[in-house]
Design a protein around this motif. Sequence first.
Motif, PDB file in Angstrom:
ATOM      1  N   ASP A  70       0.988  -0.767   0.164  1.00 43.74           N
ATOM      2  CA  ASP A  70      -0.246   0.015  -0.146  1.00 43.74           C
ATOM      3  C   ASP A  70       1.037   1.042  -0.049  1.00 43.74           C
ATOM      4  O   ASP A  70       2.303   1.147   0.229  1.00 43.74           O
ATOM      5  CB  ASP A  70      -0.909  -0.193   1.198  1.00 43.74           C
ATOM      6  CG  ASP A  70      -2.115   0.708   0.839  1.00 43.74           C
ATOM      7  OD1 ASP A  70      -2.674   1.510  -0.249  1.00 43.74           O
ATOM      8  OD2 ASP A  70      -3.733   0.045   1.944  1.00 43.74           O
ATOM      9  N   ASP A  94       2.319   5.499   0.954  1.00 43.52           N
ATOM     10  CA  ASP A  94       1.566   6.441   2.342  1.00 43.52           C
ATOM     11  C   ASP A  94       0.987   7.320   1.773  1.00 43.52           C
ATOM     12  O   ASP A  94       1.042   7.470   1.411  1.00 43.52           O
ATOM     13  CB  ASP A  94       2.691   6.738   2.753  1.00 43.52           C
ATOM     14  CG  ASP A  94       4.234   5.630   3.381  1.00 43.52           C
ATOM     15  OD1 ASP A  94       3.738   4.705   3.627  1.00 43.52           O
ATOM     16  OD2 ASP A  94       5.553   5.245   2.843  1.00 43.52           O
ATOM     17  N   GLY A  95      -0.190   7.633   3.042  1.00 44.51           N
ATOM     18  CA  GLY A  95      -0.858   8.922   2.784  1.00 44.51           C
ATOM     19  C   GLY A  95      -2.230   8.535   2.018  1.00 44.51           C
ATOM     20  O   GLY A  95      -3.105   8.770   2.201  1.00 44.51           O
ATOM     21  N   THR A  96      -2.253   7.017   1.169  1.00 42.09           N
ATOM     22  CA  THR A  96      -3.001   7.418   0.262  1.00 42.09           C
ATOM     23  C   THR A  96      -3.256   5.366  -0.314  1.00 42.09           C
ATOM     24  O   THR A  96      -2.295   5.069  -0.287  1.00 42.09           O
ATOM     25  CB  THR A  96      -2.724   7.659  -1.488  1.00 42.09           C
ATOM     26  OG1 THR A  96      -2.199   8.934  -0.787  1.00 42.09           O
ATOM     27  CG2 THR A  96      -3.770   7.458  -2.258  1.00 42.09           C
ATOM     28  N   ARG A  97      -4.806   5.299  -0.130  1.00 41.26           N
ATOM     29  CA  ARG A  97      -5.169   4.054  -0.023  1.00 41.26           C
ATOM     30  C   ARG A  97      -4.771   3.879  -1.905  1.00 41.26           C
ATOM     31  O   ARG A  97      -5.752   4.497  -2.334  1.00 41.26           O
ATOM     32  CB  ARG A  97      -6.486   3.659   0.662  1.00 41.26           C
ATOM     33  CG  ARG A  97      -6.809   2.178   0.480  1.00 41.26           C
ATOM     34  CD  ARG A  97      -8.404   1.993   1.049  1.00 41.26           C
ATOM     35  NE  ARG A  97      -8.993   2.108  -0.069  1.00 41.26           N
ATOM     36  CZ  ARG A  97      -9.703   1.165  -0.982  1.00 41.26           C
ATOM     37  NH1 ARG A  97      -8.854  -0.062  -0.485  1.00 41.26           N
ATOM     38  NH2 ARG A  97     -10.515   1.441  -1.901  1.00 41.26           N
ATOM     39  N   LEU A  98      -3.963   2.418  -1.849  1.00 39.82           N
ATOM     40  CA  LEU A  98      -3.843   1.894  -3.544  1.00 39.82           C
ATOM     41  C   LEU A  98      -5.265   0.453  -3.047  1.00 39.82           C
ATOM     42  O   LEU A  98      -5.481  -0.138  -2.694  1.00 39.82           O
ATOM     43  CB  LEU A  98      -1.886   1.231  -3.574  1.00 39.82           C
ATOM     44  CG  LEU A  98      -1.819   0.662  -4.364  1.00 39.82           C
ATOM     45  CD1 LEU A  98      -2.060   1.206  -5.417  1.00 39.82           C
ATOM     46  CD2 LEU A  98      -1.329  -0.210  -4.342  1.00 39.82           C
ATOM     47  N   THR A  99      -5.372   1.208  -4.258  1.00 39.99           N
ATOM     48  CA  THR A  99      -6.642   0.076  -4.864  1.00 39.99           C
ATOM     49  C   THR A  99      -6.180  -1.208  -5.476  1.00 39.99           C
ATOM     50  O   THR A  99      -6.525  -1.961  -5.319  1.00 39.99           O
ATOM     51  CB  THR A  99      -7.720   0.896  -5.596  1.00 39.99           C
ATOM     52  OG1 THR A  99      -8.370   2.394  -5.333  1.00 39.99           O
ATOM     53  CG2 THR A  99      -9.011  -0.165  -6.594  1.00 39.99           C
ATOM     54  N   GLU A 157      -0.653   2.793 -10.613  1.00 37.35           N
ATOM     55  CA  GLU A 157      -0.720   2.932  -9.400  1.00 37.35           C
ATOM     56  C   GLU A 157      -2.457   3.548  -9.618  1.00 37.35           C
ATOM     57  O   GLU A 157      -2.725   4.540  -9.454  1.00 37.35           O
ATOM     58  CB  GLU A 157      -0.742   3.312  -8.282  1.00 37.35           C
ATOM     59  CG  GLU A 157       1.160   3.282  -8.244  1.00 37.35           C
ATOM     60  CD  GLU A 157       2.124   3.831  -7.195  1.00 37.35           C
ATOM     61  OE1 GLU A 157       3.157   3.315  -6.751  1.00 37.35           O
ATOM     62  OE2 GLU A 157       1.551   5.433  -6.801  1.00 37.35           O
ATOM     63  N   THR A 209      -6.062   4.666  -7.325  1.00 32.05           N
ATOM     64  CA  THR A 209      -5.883   5.341  -5.156  1.00 32.05           C
ATOM     65  C   THR A 209      -7.865   5.938  -5.670  1.00 32.05           C
ATOM     66  O   THR A 209      -7.540   5.989  -6.850  1.00 32.05           O
ATOM     67  CB  THR A 209      -4.205   6.142  -4.966  1.00 32.05           C
ATOM     68  OG1 THR A 209      -5.045   7.203  -6.203  1.00 32.05           O
ATOM     69  CG2 THR A 209      -3.405   5.049  -5.569  1.00 32.05           C
ATOM     70  N   ASP A 210      -7.618   6.519  -4.697  1.00 31.92           N
ATOM     71  CA  ASP A 210      -9.081   6.622  -4.521  1.00 31.92           C
ATOM     72  C   ASP A 210      -8.888   7.708  -5.037  1.00 31.92           C
ATOM     73  O   ASP A 210      -9.472   8.727  -5.788  1.00 31.92           O
ATOM     74  CB  ASP A 210      -8.940   6.777  -2.669  1.00 31.92           C
ATOM     75  CG  ASP A 210      -9.801   5.514  -2.388  1.00 31.92           C
ATOM     76  OD1 ASP A 210      -9.787   5.111  -3.231  1.00 31.92           O
ATOM     77  OD2 ASP A 210      -9.529   5.569  -0.810  1.00 31.92           O
ATOM     78  N   ALA A 211      -7.507   8.346  -5.379  1.00 36.65           N
ATOM     79  CA  ALA A 211      -7.550   9.859  -5.592  1.00 36.65           C
ATOM     80  C   ALA A 211      -7.147  10.161  -7.214  1.00 36.65           C
ATOM     81  O   ALA A 211      -7.260  11.061  -8.128  1.00 36.65           O
ATOM     82  CB  ALA A 211      -6.109  10.926  -4.915  1.00 36.65           C
TER      83      ALA A 211
END
Length: 147
Positions: free
Chosen positions: A38, A40-45, A125, A127-129
Amino acid sequence: MDIRVQEAAFDLGAEANAFVGKQAGMGAVVTFTGIVRDLDGTRLTSMEIEHYPGMTQKALETIAEEAASRWNLGDILIIHRYGALRPDEVIMMVATAARHRADAFQAAEFLMDFLKSRAPFWKKEVTDAGTDWVAARDEDEDALTRW
């Protein structure tokens, strides 16, 4: 030498046991397993790994042949996955067998350094972002200088 690029998950224990079982006369087997981690600081989907099949297979074979020419090895196994992988899934495995542990360890480290920097895989990657392609890292390139 067994080099596989595949989408399907594999059984790490079964692969390691099968590899060890073929190593008559060898005194050491070293294995390394890469796992999706995962961020750092961001959730990896997911980590999406892409490649060009013929190009990738040839590159991995070339890296393995170089390792075999540098160290006294009995065998090499490389399995690398592609496709969408989630955190904590196995991405890849490297195994080396040699009569002496130094050769097995050094060859495994060499393979990992070159696979990380020279194998033609492209990683994105998710992520949610949003999504981002993974850029080459200076420390991965720097690791090659010791070889």
